[in-house]
Motif scaffolding. Structure first.
Motif, short mmCIF file in Angstrom:
data_model
loop_
_atom_site.label_atom_id
_atom_site.label_comp_id
_atom_site.label_asym_id
_atom_site.label_seq_id
_atom_site.Cartn_x
_atom_site.Cartn_y
_atom_site.Cartn_z
N SER A 143 -9.22 -7.50 -25.21
CA SER A 143 -7.90 -7.61 -25.84
C SER A 143 -7.74 -8.98 -26.51
CB SER A 143 -6.80 -7.40 -24.80
OG SER A 143 -6.83 -6.08 -24.30
N THR A 144 -8.20 -10.02 -25.84
CA THR A 144 -8.12 -11.36 -26.42
C THR A 144 -8.95 -11.43 -27.70
OG1 THR A 144 -7.81 -12.37 -24.25
CG2 THR A 144 -8.58 -13.80 -26.01
N ASN B 248 -12.65 -9.29 -33.56
CA ASN B 248 -11.52 -8.37 -33.68
C ASN B 248 -11.99 -6.92 -33.60
OD1 ASN B 248 -9.82 -10.32 -36.28
ND2 ASN B 248 -9.78 -10.58 -34.06
N VAL C 108 -7.13 -14.82 -34.38
CA VAL C 108 -6.61 -14.92 -35.75
C VAL C 108 -7.70 -15.46 -36.67
CG1 VAL C 108 -4.86 -15.95 -37.23
CG2 VAL C 108 -4.28 -15.28 -34.89
N ASP D 171 -8.39 0.70 -29.81
CA ASP D 171 -7.46 0.49 -30.92
C ASP D 171 -8.15 0.95 -32.20
OD1 ASP D 171 -5.76 -0.38 -32.90
OD2 ASP D 171 -5.72 -2.48 -32.27
N GLU E 189 -7.33 -9.94 -30.69
CA GLU E 189 -6.14 -10.65 -31.19
C GLU E 189 -6.44 -12.01 -31.79
OE1 GLU E 189 -3.69 -10.72 -27.74
OE2 GLU E 189 -3.34 -8.54 -27.75
N GLY F 28 -7.02 -0.86 -35.50
CA GLY F 28 -7.45 -2.25 -35.48
C GLY F 28 -8.94 -2.39 -35.74
#
Length: 278
Positions: free
Chosen positions: A81-82, A110, A87, A119, A85, A122
């Motif tokens: 999950s990290t 990502n 950037v 996801d 996310e 994503g």
């Protein structure tokens, strides 16, 4: 030596900019800490990199470190999950458009993180961006273009796996590992963010193909010696395949590398528990 290198580089800036050698040392330092399961020290490196407020010398090594250190910290510890996310193009003041292959590292994290957490959108968004960056990177460097393609194929394989197409996923992952085997490690990096061969072994493990997974982990360890997750994977695969002696051998190697690591690294706990029970 990397700590000393970073300290020396900080005393010798590139004009008014923080030297590339400062960041370069930190990438190697983070890699080392993660293989030794010294996660608290690795986190300190991440926070140091993310907290830089000085202008940074534009260079492939600088860009690589800025993207690689946060990605390594998340992916090496299976913090999907990290990873999903993170950037891209951080810090925003850095001239990322000059380094598409380095920007791709964050999109790889990502994509892999999103794929492993289910996801779908994503993962597909990050995979699309990886395709664009691969095309940009190969305009100036066949090597870096190939590296982005290895990352794209690896993340795509896990996306396919998560979506239920396991046969195609395994073929895609095999293609990524085979492509990686045609390349050499670049001096700018201590090793791939996550080796494709290790990801192939991980997939075989998930499919309960334990002997095949063990074989691939063993190959991965020839190229990337003493990698924590490959040693753990080889030990666990041997254990599940019924080869207790080989499992003990790999668990012992893992403890030799990371025995003083942080107590909350679950995989290290498992290795110590196996050896204590022998």
């Amino acid at each position: 030596m990397n700590i000393r290198s970073a300290e020396a580089a900080k005393k010798h800036p590139a004009g008014d900019k923080l030297s590339l050698h400062y960041l370069h040392a930190f990438d190697y330092l983070a890699y080392s800490y993660l293989q030794q399961a010294q996660d608290a020290k690795a986190l300190e490196v991440v926070e140091t990199i993310q907290g830089l407020d000085s202008p940074i010398q534009p260079h492939v090594a600088s860009a690589y470190t800025l993207a690689a250190v946060p990605a390594r910290y998340a992916l090496e510890r299976q913090q999907w999950s990290t990873a999903a996310e993170l950037v891209p193009k951080t810090p925003s003041s850095y001239p990322w458009d000059n380094y598409p292959a380095m920007e791709a590292i964050t999109h790889f994290a990502n994509a892999l993180g999103a794929a492993r957490t289910g996801d779908k959108q994503g993962a597909e968004d990050a995979l699309k961006r990886l395709g664009e960056l691969k095309a940009q990177a190969e305009q100036n460097s066949a090597y870096w273009g190939k590296q982005v393609e290895i990352q794209r194929l690896s993340a795509l394989a896990w996306h396919q796996f998560q979506q239920g197409d396991r046969e195609q996923a395994l073929q895609t992952m095999q293609s990524a590992a085979d492509l990686e085997a045609t390349t050499e490690k670049h001096p700018v990096t201590p090793g791939e963010i996550i080796p494709a061969r290790e990801l192939l072994a991980d997939m075989l493990w998930e499919m309960e193909m334990y002997q095949q997974a063990l074989d691939e982990y063993a190959i991965a360890l020839i190229r990337s010696k003493n990698r924590f997750n490959s040693l753990y994977g080889a030990a666990r695969s041997a254990e599940m395949a019924g080869d207790k002696d080989k499992a003990e051998q790999y668990y012992q190697m893992l403890v030799d590398v990371a025995g003083e690591g942080d107590a909350d690294r679950l995989r290290l706990q498992q290795a110590k528990e196996f050896l204590a029970a022998k």
